[in-house]
Structures are given as structure tokens and as C-alpha cells.
Design an enzyme around this catalytic site. Structure first.
Site, PDB file in Angstrom:
ATOM      1  N   CYS A   1       0.825  -1.214   0.000  1.00  0.00           N
ATOM      2  CA  CYS A   1       0.000   0.000   0.000  1.00  0.00           C
ATOM      3  C   CYS A   1       0.855   1.259   0.000  1.00  0.00           C
ATOM      4  O   CYS A   1       0.383   2.344  -0.310  1.00  0.00           O
ATOM      5  CB  CYS A   1      -0.896   0.054   1.233  1.00  0.00           C
ATOM      6  SG  CYS A   1      -1.666  -1.493   1.637  1.00  0.00           S
TER       7      CYS A   1
ATOM      8  N   GLU B   1     -10.643   6.350 -17.687  1.00  0.00           N
ATOM      9  CA  GLU B   1     -11.539   5.439 -16.959  1.00  0.00           C
ATOM     10  C   GLU B   1     -12.683   5.015 -17.892  1.00  0.00           C
ATOM     11  O   GLU B   1     -13.360   5.854 -18.450  1.00  0.00           O
ATOM     12  CB  GLU B   1     -12.088   6.142 -15.710  1.00  0.00           C
ATOM     13  CG  GLU B   1     -13.240   5.440 -15.013  1.00  0.00           C
ATOM     14  CD  GLU B   1     -12.909   4.028 -14.545  1.00  0.00           C
ATOM     15  OE1 GLU B   1     -11.860   3.844 -13.916  1.00  0.00           O
ATOM     16  OE2 GLU B   1     -13.716   3.103 -14.843  1.00  0.00           O
TER      17      GLU B   1
ATOM     18  N   THR C   1     -11.069 -23.302   4.150  1.00  0.00           N
ATOM     19  CA  THR C   1     -11.525 -23.605   2.795  1.00  0.00           C
ATOM     20  C   THR C   1     -12.428 -24.833   2.857  1.00  0.00           C
ATOM     21  O   THR C   1     -12.754 -25.317   3.949  1.00  0.00           O
ATOM     22  CB  THR C   1     -10.329 -23.933   1.886  1.00  0.00           C
ATOM     23  OG1 THR C   1      -9.733 -25.149   2.374  1.00  0.00           O
ATOM     24  CG2 THR C   1      -9.291 -22.808   1.900  1.00  0.00           C
ATOM     25  N   SER C   2     -12.762 -25.347   1.700  1.00  0.00           N
ATOM     26  CA  SER C   2     -13.591 -26.560   1.658  1.00  0.00           C
ATOM     27  C   SER C   2     -12.840 -27.778   2.201  1.00  0.00           C
ATOM     28  O   SER C   2     -13.432 -28.831   2.416  1.00  0.00           O
ATOM     29  CB  SER C   2     -14.109 -26.810   0.233  1.00  0.00           C
ATOM     30  OG  SER C   2     -13.051 -26.706  -0.706  1.00  0.00           O
TER      31      SER C   2
ATOM     32  N   ALA D   1      -7.426 -20.289   4.277  1.00  0.00           N
ATOM     33  CA  ALA D   1      -6.978 -19.312   3.282  1.00  0.00           C
ATOM     34  C   ALA D   1      -7.372 -17.930   3.761  1.00  0.00           C
ATOM     35  O   ALA D   1      -8.382 -17.770   4.464  1.00  0.00           O
ATOM     36  CB  ALA D   1      -7.574 -19.608   1.912  1.00  0.00           C
TER      37      ALA D   1
ATOM     38  N   GLY E   1      -5.319  -4.487   2.627  1.00  0.00           N
ATOM     39  CA  GLY E   1      -4.304  -4.879   3.601  1.00  0.00           C
ATOM     40  C   GLY E   1      -4.845  -5.037   5.012  1.00  0.00           C
ATOM     41  O   GLY E   1      -4.420  -5.920   5.766  1.00  0.00           O
TER      42      GLY E   1
END
Lengths: 561, 561
Positions: free
Chosen positions: B43, B187, B280-281, B287, B308
């Protein structure tokens, strides 16, 4: 046509009148004000004295420069404002207010259907010898500020003594040091901001004040004022302090006599009792602003806590309810913020002292850290102390101090307190993050995390005050895990049993420490102190504590260089 | 000894590893990182390019200057970090991670009991002709920032084109204008910050960006990049823009392939699906960070929102749960804050566009005002837009923009959103007040009050966008109630049916207005506009609206002088 009469033409009274006008375009609305001016920003007076506000008239103007005088209220809001008009008696049977025109001495009787009492509060003036001498002021009314400003202009004020280290006292201490005066603050209690700060936070602020040249004498009682016409010195129970100017900042008392004389209920705080719709014990009489009691929504206690922000909210609620509404004022958090030169001190909810007195089982944590990510220019330190209920994790209060952005963190915690949130809630808030504003984990979340770690038994903390008392204990070793460079710059003073082991070497130098000792680990902000605790406990040390806030929040003396 | 393996050595992964170490001093913890460096503050990259951060190494150091490299993690946290080590396959049956040493090409297989996937996200690179030309960068890794910085150092960059007016794009627009480049932002969507702002707030920021020399081209699509070796121009569907430097800031996509290949569930957003314990699964695989989906706690929707601050919270939860804990991550508010030179733009919860799409019955209010009491030096304007559910008053979201203190107000609303608070709750918060910090009624309370007034039918608002569309309607009269002095300085441009009547004169000049007309009243911030509405409605006008935010929040052109 309904007749609404408001006694008091500053914050709460005028707000109530304006709001009532909005609901009821027909009502006759009259505001009675004892003074010559109305609607002034009394909170701005120290900033006028200090020179931030150049023209005192600005405190009485709208943002576009229009004076909020009777003409303004007539033209814009169709409200009649009578200045220099003192309400002397409320006759609840006749539903009239007796008034006295201060300029002429005339009296009159003004009928009301609904009445609003917004008589405010007055500065406390102690009954001490010499208190009527010249150049002794309170700072409550623009006239006080004008008089001080005049004296400053003449250059005759060199030494100021301020009595009371509360909000007004310290704002004036800032103002007068800015004007190059020698400033001494005399406080009867043992610490700075005794009404709302815990001592270890107050200690940080006091250290800062001293660096700015403010001489703070705590635990010292003023006995009399010396002088012939004007004050020349203040005599305390410990010494005589020369003074050309004295500011009495000993707090305020509610102007509740008019209400009391009318038979309205006044509470133990001395302020008028109102219900949550801001009604007094007479359903046709509302009261708001500095003259009423508030409920602290955390403790449930009735408190006297005059504050401009609260007065405005009162006014809004009264205005609605004058028109048959049922708006409620839920109470306050005794939130405070005060600027002391570059330092900000803030507090919301309960202090630890409050929590203790109220019998809570509580837990606290104190953390220090930069107010934005350390690599950004202008990052400045702040220290936060959080107090939570041990069993439920409910947040009870927070204090913060530092040169960085303190008010934001206070306000976030105030929001959590208002909604009854827990430490987990506080940690979870998806606060705005970008490097110019904070760190990925904001300071309040770091503080919440510290409380969570303490509750889980992972962080054993010790406050700076408790650590100070152990400094000379034989079985206590202070473990400073900062880098040699940092230690060279600044160290805790007067600490005989101290070991310097940089954190990165700790795992390999464990034999230098003794498992029988109590170890007080710390660093600059005690994040590494916490790492040290983890390493030591992982290695079987059982008596390790982290000194909360580290060197950054150490309120006692340090050795430098 | 339990074996914990973490894939990814930046925010979430390292945080999880450190937290796990804390709970479990015995576990073997290994972090695999594809890149050469770990634990860097991505950042901060725009602030390195812009010159605020002088040394890019600072983004990889602790606050006391220690590089957070493998040595640091080994010494302090007893965590093994393997850099230049890419995880290529997760074998869930064998519970191993296959890795490739990028320096040597060697492969290896690392066993795990518990695995953490923290593979982050990558910048989107469009499949356009010329995208591989020199001097076209994303800004995702320190290497990108270093390369841009080198080019800036040589002085060969004069004109930069940034593709995408989102967070990174506009942070880079600031950085490069600070470095004296001519900056054009292209944009595809019709406004600045299309992902999170409503158009009238975006318009205020766009006006500011233009004043700072940033050329913003919206509704424009890049078609290809022109040049031989290095880029020399960007071709859009509307024009060709010369460019020495191109920054691709088109957003990011989650690095979820490794997880997907291992048969773990990936959501519609393309990011890894996790439960509220960040699993997770596969129950042995966690994760977190930029590679996973988050839940927006207001809408309940799954979103991809790399941030962040979120990654760090994920890491904490994963760390706890690796040790058998049951910490929960409740979700996000899509809170955003971004600095654009002296302007701050922030948002939390839902935008009006979000609320509309989700089918809410909502109400909004937009208010402008100084961020502290007007008489204090340095008071700066901010504009706040609040969105609430019409029936319940529940706060849904907030946007804010201005040169004043925006982040504080965003964070207060984020706290209220986290706890499911209403507009009344927001108004009630006992926010810290003192003149250097805010007004007795803070800007967020003013905004809440405006919503309450609208709900009560007392304030009829019209947005700047809707007002603009009525500018040429015959039956609509714009009523500017500012003082003549203010009107002389700045006026809405292109407004044929406008009347200038200062608020103080309005009651006596009512005959100049026609009751059959629709009247759009406003002032600088529309507080007087609201007073005007009250006066007019009190006098029997039935079609009066207040232009929310007034001249201060007018996103279109003005006449000056």
C-alpha cells in the site's frame, strides 16, 4: 397561538427555540437572556485568548459572518429574543415568568404555555481571601476573555497562575504559554485531569505539559490570593507563587436556583432533573443544557457534565417535544477531548477508576504506537487505554493521549459504547485504511487485540505505575529488548535491575535470565516486549510480564543520550 | 510436532504464522514465498513513487529499522521462511505442497498437517495490443515502483497515462503530479472511483482532481498502446494520448489457481471460498488475504475486495484457528479511504447505487460543512452522504469527501454499521467535542439529523445531479439565499431561473416568489437553504426542495468573481 418561552439564549435554549419554530410555524416563541449577547461559542474563548481566533465577534457569528443577534433570530426564525432580561420567578400556577429588564429595572410578567429552562452553569468561584482582587478571572463569558486579552495587550501580565488542571484550566495553560506567559497550574488532586483520566495516562500528558513549559503543581491547595488592588501572588498550602494574572478553572455549578425556587426537582448533583424527553417534574416545563443532570449510559449514574455538544442535542430533543414529539435523549458517555499544544487527550465511557468504584470486574490494556504506518512522514505516537468488562468483553471505556490523531479513535470507541459493543466488535470494525491515515491494523484494533490477548491469558501486562513500584525490588528484572541504538538514545531512569537484550538475540541469550525472577519485558511500545514474553514463556519462564505502552508511554523520568 | 505450512509471505500469511507460533511454541512453521522479499507494505508503493517515502526498504522494515526478512522471522518468531520458493501443487491426499526453487529450478515436496493459502492477488493486465511495451507498469510489487522511480530519476517521463480511476490509479495520479508529470487518467466507466462512490460525490472529487492538474477522461476505453520499444501513446476509443509512462490500475484478480487446481471451492468472484473461521472446503486448509472472498456484512453478498487491513485480520483469525481456536471473521464493510493531494475520499457500507441494486427501500441525505467550528483556523469543508433503510432507519452506508477530516467520520459510521445501528444511534453518539477538532454537532450527526428530518417529512431534498437536470425547466426556480458578498464570489453556472434573496430578507420578500413554481433553495452548504424551506413552507409554499450540499458540494461548473 401557543406561547413558548425559553429562559437562556445560548446553546440549548436557542436550539430548542429554532427546532420548535420548525415544527410549528405559528407558535409565539420568546427567548429571555440575562446577558447582553446571545448564542456565543464559549468553548472558543481559550482560543481567542491564545490568539487562534482573532476577533471575539467571530464566536457570535454564523460561518458567513452574520451576528446571531436578536435581529437575526427575528428575521430568519421569527423568534423574539429579549436580552438583558433576567427571569426572576417562574410562577407555575399562573404559567408566567417574571422578568426584570436589567438596563431599566422594569419588571414584567410573560405568560407561557410551555417553558424551557436553559439557564446554563456558572464557573465556581472559591470563597478564599483575596478572590475579589483585580486580574483574577474565570473564563466563562466573553467579557472574561476580553478582559484577559486587554491585560495581555498591555504587556503587564508575565506570570499566570491557573487554579485547576481540568479542561478549561489546561486550555488556558496552552493559551497563556502561547502568549509567552510563565504559567503555573495548581491542582488540588494528585494528577492532571483528575476528573476523567487514569493516573498513568495523566502522567504522559503531564510530562508533555512540562516539556511545553507548563509548571504543574498537583496535590496542592490554594489558600488565599495576595495583593492590594490587583493580585500579586497565590498562596498555597506549600508555597507562595507570584502572579499577575489568575484564572479560576475549578469547574462549574449548574444554574438551577430558578428551577428549584419554582419547586422543580433538582438532583444530588445540584442540577435539574429531567426525564429522557427532557421534561422537568412539571410536564409543561422542559430543561436542557448545562443546568440539567445527564445519565452516563455506561454506568447508569446521574452526572453533572456541562458540554456544548450535549446542550445542542438537548435543544434538538426539546424542540421536537415542544411540538408534541417524543424524541428521547439517551444519555452521555462523558466523552472529552482536549488539545494541549501539539498533544491531544481524549476519553470516553468509564475510566479504570470509574470501573473500580462501580464494582465492575474489568480488564484493561494500554498500547502505544504510531497513528499511521511508520514509514509515512508525520506518523506520530498515540497511547490508548481500553477498559472492558472481564466476563462479557463489553467495552466500558477508553482513554487516549498523544501527538497523533487521538480524536478519531475516541469517537470510534464512543460509537461502540453507544451501541453496547464488545472488544471483539471493536476489533472487527472494518475501519478505513490507507497509509496517510493509519496502519492496516488501526491503533484501536491493536488495543482491542491486547485486551483479547489478556483475556485469553496470552498477554500478561503490568502498568507503568505498577512497574515503577517494582523497580527496586530485588527479584524483579526489567528486560529492555530494544536495539542498542534505541537504548543509547533513551532509557528508563533509576532502574537498577535492568538487562538489555535485543529481541533478535533473546532466543540465544536465555541463559542470561533467571527463571526464578519476575521479568518485566518492554521495548519502545512493548510490541517487541510482547514477543519477548512469548519467547520466554515458550522457554519455560513462568513469571513474565509486559510493561504496557513501553518507553513511549512511560510517565516517569528517562535518561537520554 | 505439528507441521504448519503457509503459502505466501506477505500480510495474511505472515500474520497467521506469527499468531500460530504464539499459540503453539512447538509447531514447525514454514512460509513459502515465490518472490525475493517478504512482508512488504504494498500500500505504500504510491507514496514511494510520489516521494513521501524516500527509501523503498522502509516498506519492508519494522518501525525501528529491522528488515522483516527470513532472519528476522527465524530469530524472533522461530518461523522458517523460504523465499524464491514457489508452491506449484497442493496434494491434499498426501498432505504435501510441491515447491520449485526459482533460483535453481530444484523441486521438493513439503509435508503439512495444516496449510494456509495466502497467495494474494495480482494486478489485472489487459489483453491489448502493445501492453508488453516498455514503460507500461502495474503497481503491485516493489519492483514496479523501483522501475518507475528509476525512470522518473532519469527525467525521461513527462507525460503519464493511468488506466483506471480507482484507488491505485488515483494514488498514482497524485504521486505523479507531485513529481511534476502531466497526468491523464482514462476510466472506462462514467465517473471517478466507479467501484464505490455515487456520482455526485465522485463529481466533487473529480472537480478537485482537475484543479490539481489531473486530466480525467471518463467513459473512455483504452484500445491499444502505441510505441516501438517503449510506449509513446495510448489509443482510446476517442483519441490518442501521448505517454512516456503508463500505469495499469485496472484492479486485481485473486491468485486462486493453486487452490482451484487442488479442488478447493472457488466462488463466483474468482476468489477462494472460506467459512467464517477462514477454512476452505478442506478443513485442514485455511486461506486468507487477497486470494479469498469476503462477505459484506450489510448486503450479505460475497465480494472480492483485496485490502491490507482485511488481510491482517484474516491472518489473526487463521492463526488462532490453526491452534484449535474458533475465532471468527465476520466480514467487511467495503470501507475505503483514499488521499488525493489535499482531498480525502472515504466510503463504508453500501453506496446509494448498491442499495438500489439490492432492492432496499432507502433514504439518503447529503450535507456539507466545515470539519471543525468555523471560527477556528484551519477549518476545512467536508461533504457527507448517508444512506439508511427507510423503514427501520438502519444505517446502510456513508460516503465522504473533502479537504477536512474525513477518515474520522467514515470510521465512526463503520463502527455503527458493524453493530447494526440506526440513524438515531448515529445522532446520539457522544462524540468528543472541542473547537480544535469539530463542532458541537459533529458533521456525522448533522448528516444523521438531515436523514431524520427527511424521514419526518421536514426536509425535502434534491441532489445536485437532479437539480442540474432541472436547471433549464421553466417551472423550477433556483433560490440562492446566500449573502450578496458570497454570491459575488461564486455562483452556479448556467442557471437561467435563479433568484438571489439573502435568507434574512426572505420573510419580507416572499411576494417575489411564485407558489406555483418548484423552488430549489440552497446556500453555501444548504443549512440556510433548509431554513429557507422552513420559511417558505410556513408561508404556504408547497413545492420547495433543498439542494443538498449547496454550492460547496456542487460538482458542476461555477462562475467566479
Amino acid at each position: 397561538m401557543k406561547k413558548i418561552v425559553v429562559i437562556g439564549g445560548v446553546a440549548a435554549g436557542l436550539k430548542a427555540a429554532a427546532k420548535a419554530r420548525r415544527c410549528d410555524p405559528e407558535a409565539g416563541i420568546t427567548v429571555l437572556e440575562r446577558g447582553e449577547i446571545i448564542s456565543y461559542g464559549a468553548c472558543g474563548l481559550p482560543y481567542y485568548v491564545g490568539g487562534d481566533v482573532h476577533d471575539i465577534e467571530d464566536l457570535m457569528k454564523t460561518p458567513v459572518g452574520i451576528v446571531r443577534g436578536p435581529g437575526y433570530f427575528k428575521n430568519v426564525k421569527d423568534i423574539v429574543v429579549l436580552t438583558q432580561t433576567e427571569a426572576t420567578v417562574i410562577d407555575r400556577q399562573a404559567k408566567t415568568v417574571k422578568v426584570k429588564k436589567l438596563a431599566t429595572g422594569e419588571t414584567d410578567s410573560i405568560p407561557y404555555d410551555q417553558l424551557v429552562i436553559a439557564t446554563g452553569a456558572s464557573a465556581i468561584k472559591p470563597r478564599l481571601a483575596g478572590v475579589e482582587l483585580g486580574n483574577i478571572y474565570t473564563l466563562w463569558h466573553p467579557d472574561d476573555a476580553r478582559a484577559i486579552q486587554q491585560g495581555l495587550g498591555k504587556g503587564t501580565f508575565k506570570r499566570a497562575v491557573i487554579i485547576g488542571a481540568g479542561l478549561v484550566g489546561m486550555e488556558m495553560a496552552e493559551a497563556l504559554t502561547k502568549r509567552q506567559l510563565e504559567v503555573t497550574v495548581v491542582e488540588m488532586k494528585e494528577q492532571l485531569f483528575p476528573a476523567f483520566l487514569d493516573p498513568e495516562i495523566a502522567g504522559i500528558a503531564a510530562k508533555y505539559a512540562a516539556e511545553k513549559g507548563i509548571k504543574l503543581l498537583t496535590g496542592e491547595k490554594v489558600e488565599r490570593f495576595i495583593g492590594e488592588t490587583d493580585v500579586t501572588a497565590v498562596e498555597t498550602d506549600k508555597r507562595t507563587i507570584p502572579a499577575d494574572l489568575v484564572v479560576l478553572a475549578m469547574g462549574a455549578h449548574p444554574n438551577a436556583k430558578l428551577a428549584e425556587d419554582a419547586g422543580l426537582t433538582v438532583g444530588a448533583t445540584g442540577a435539574i432533573v429531567v426525564d429522557d424527553e427532557m421534561r422537568t417534574s412539571d410536564p409543561d416545563i422542559f430543561a436542557g443544557g448545562d443546568c440539567v443532570e445527564n445519565v452516563n449510559i455506561i454506568s447508569g449514574q446521574k452526572v453533572f457534565a456541562p458540554m456544548g455538544s450535549t446542550a445542542n442535542k438537548h435543544g434538538r430533543v426539546i424542540g421536537e417535544n415542544l411540538c408534541g414529539g417524543h424524541a428521547k435523549f439517551k444519555g452521555i458517555l462523558n466523552t472529552v477531548v482536549v488539545k494541549l499544544h501539539g498533544l491531544t487527550v481524549g476519553k470516553t465511557g468509564l475510566s479504570e477508576q470509574d470501573a473500580k468504584q462501580l464494582g465492575y470486574e474489568y480488564i484493561t490494556a494500554m498500547v502505544a504506537g504510531p497513528d499511521k504506518i511508520h514509514y509515512m512522514p508525520g506518523a506520530k505516537l498515540i497511547t490508548i487505554k481500553l477498559i472492558a468488562e472481564a466476563k462479557t468483553g463489553k467495552v466500558l471505556g477508553m482513554q487516549a493521549v498523544g501527538e497523533g490523531e487521538v480524536a478519531k479513535r475516541v469517537d470510534v470507541v464512543a460509537a461502540v459504547l453507544t451501541l453496547g459493543g464488545t472488544i471483539d466488535d471493536l476489533f472487527d470494525i472494518d475501519l478505513s485504511y490507507a497509509p496517510p491515515y493509519n496502519s492496516p491494523i488501526d491503533n484501536v484494533a491493536v488495543a482491542a487485540n491486547a485486551v483479547m490477548n489478556k483475556l485469553a491469558g496470552k498477554l500478561k501486562g503490568i502498568s507503568s505505575l505498577a512497574a515503577k513500584e517494582k523497580m527496586t525490588a530485588e527479584q524483579t528484572v526489567f528486560l529492555d529488548v530494544r536495539t542498542p541504538d534505541e537504548c543509547k538514545q533513551i532509557r528508563l531512569a533509576g532502574c537498577p535491575n535492568i538487562k538489555y537484550i535485543p529481541l533478535g538475540q533473546l532466543r540465544s541469550r536465555l541463559t542470561e535470565l533467571n527463571k526464578d525472577d519476575e521479568i518485566v519485558a518492554f521495548c519502545k511500545i512493548s510490541l517487541r516486549g510482547y514477543e519477548a514474553e512469548g519467547i520466554l514463556e515458550g522457554a519455560g519462564f513462568e513469571n513474565v510480564k509486559v510493561m504496557e505502552g513501553g518507553v513511549a508511554a512511560w510517565p516517569f523520568s528517562c535518561e537520554k543520550g
